[in-house]
Design an enzyme around this catalytic site. Sequence first.
Site, PDB file in Angstrom:
ATOM      1  N   HIS A 185       0.716  -1.311   0.105  1.00  0.00           N
ATOM      2  CA  HIS A 185       0.028  -0.082   0.116  1.00  0.00           C
ATOM      3  C   HIS A 185       0.830   1.135   0.370  1.00  0.00           C
ATOM      4  CE1 HIS A 185      -3.418   2.389   1.040  1.00  0.00           C
ATOM      5  NE2 HIS A 185      -2.700   3.348   2.283  1.00  0.00           N
ATOM      6  N   GLU A 186       1.972   1.422   1.172  1.00  0.00           N
ATOM      7  CA  GLU A 186       2.573   2.721   0.631  1.00  0.00           C
ATOM      8  C   GLU A 186       3.910   2.963  -0.669  1.00  0.00           C
ATOM      9  OE1 GLU A 186       2.265   4.474   3.534  1.00  0.00           O
ATOM     10  OE2 GLU A 186       0.747   3.375   4.151  1.00  0.00           O
ATOM     11  N   HIS A 239       1.609   4.431  -3.415  1.00  0.00           N
ATOM     12  CA  HIS A 239       1.898   6.410  -3.468  1.00  0.00           C
ATOM     13  C   HIS A 239       2.986   6.843  -3.354  1.00  0.00           C
ATOM     14  CE1 HIS A 239      -2.406   6.841  -0.606  1.00  0.00           C
ATOM     15  NE2 HIS A 239      -1.512   5.531   0.122  1.00  0.00           N
ATOM     16  N   GLU A 249      -6.237   6.533  -1.288  1.00  0.00           N
ATOM     17  CA  GLU A 249      -6.609   4.980  -0.487  1.00  0.00           C
ATOM     18  C   GLU A 249      -6.922   4.360  -0.986  1.00  0.00           C
ATOM     19  OE1 GLU A 249      -4.498   5.330   2.276  1.00  0.00           O
ATOM     20  OE2 GLU A 249      -3.836   7.213   2.168  1.00  0.00           O
TER      21      GLU A 249
END
Length: 272
Positions: free
Chosen positions: A136-137, A140, A199
């Site tokens: 997920h990070e 970004h 997100e």
Amino acid sequence: MKKSPLLLVLSVVALAISCAKNPFTGKNTLALVPNSEILPSAFQQYGQFLSENKVIVGTADAKKVETVGTKIKVAAERWLSANGQAGYLADYQWEYKLVDSKEVNAWCMPGGKIVVYSGILPITKDEAGLATVLGHEVSHALANHGQQRMSAEMIQQLGAAGTAALVGTKSQQTQQIAMTAYGAVTQYGGVLPFSRSHESEADKIGLTLMAIAGYNPDQAIIFWERMSANTGGKAPPEFMSTHPSDATRIAQLKELVPQAKAEAAKFGVIFK
């Protein structure tokens, strides 16, 4: 006021030419600040952060962060190569650090600079949970969300200046009402939904990356269920938050898991 039309034209032209298509999202996104400026600044800030905080090295947990982070990076590289974008990560400088902190968090700066706080490890529990977080990070950064956020902030500031100019001859009370209204509309109608969409994008990309890296994407749902239990329902209402609610996030992930597995299968990774 005579300069306003010119300013508007220049702004529209800038927006028209300052877009870039992201390979992970397939979208044309705002890029008013080039990565040639963003990445060096991010790398400097990352180094400063590490110098001011306790970095954990040599432990099993630190090695796990490095191992999982590398697998996610390789998954991103494989996906890009398969989609004709092998050079996309040329300016990235990958780095994965575990930092001693009770905070339940992790983040990735533009260009692949990653920090995992030790406080999140009891919730990640295993490599699959950590892959959910790192996927997920990292996503970004891969989706250039930092660049988009900076561009959106510039537009918001331009809008604030335009609003102030429009009501500049009005009473002080009218000016205050106008600026307060502008702030509320842009915050709840623009900034927060924009952040929540980022997100959700990072969840989608991250799910695919963890699957290509060999981690069952079903585990992402289990991780977020643990995260939801950890927060104890203390999150603000979704419309007031930068993040989707845990319930929304889990529901979205359940819908995305089959797609992530199908994408991983293209790379020879099969899940039952």
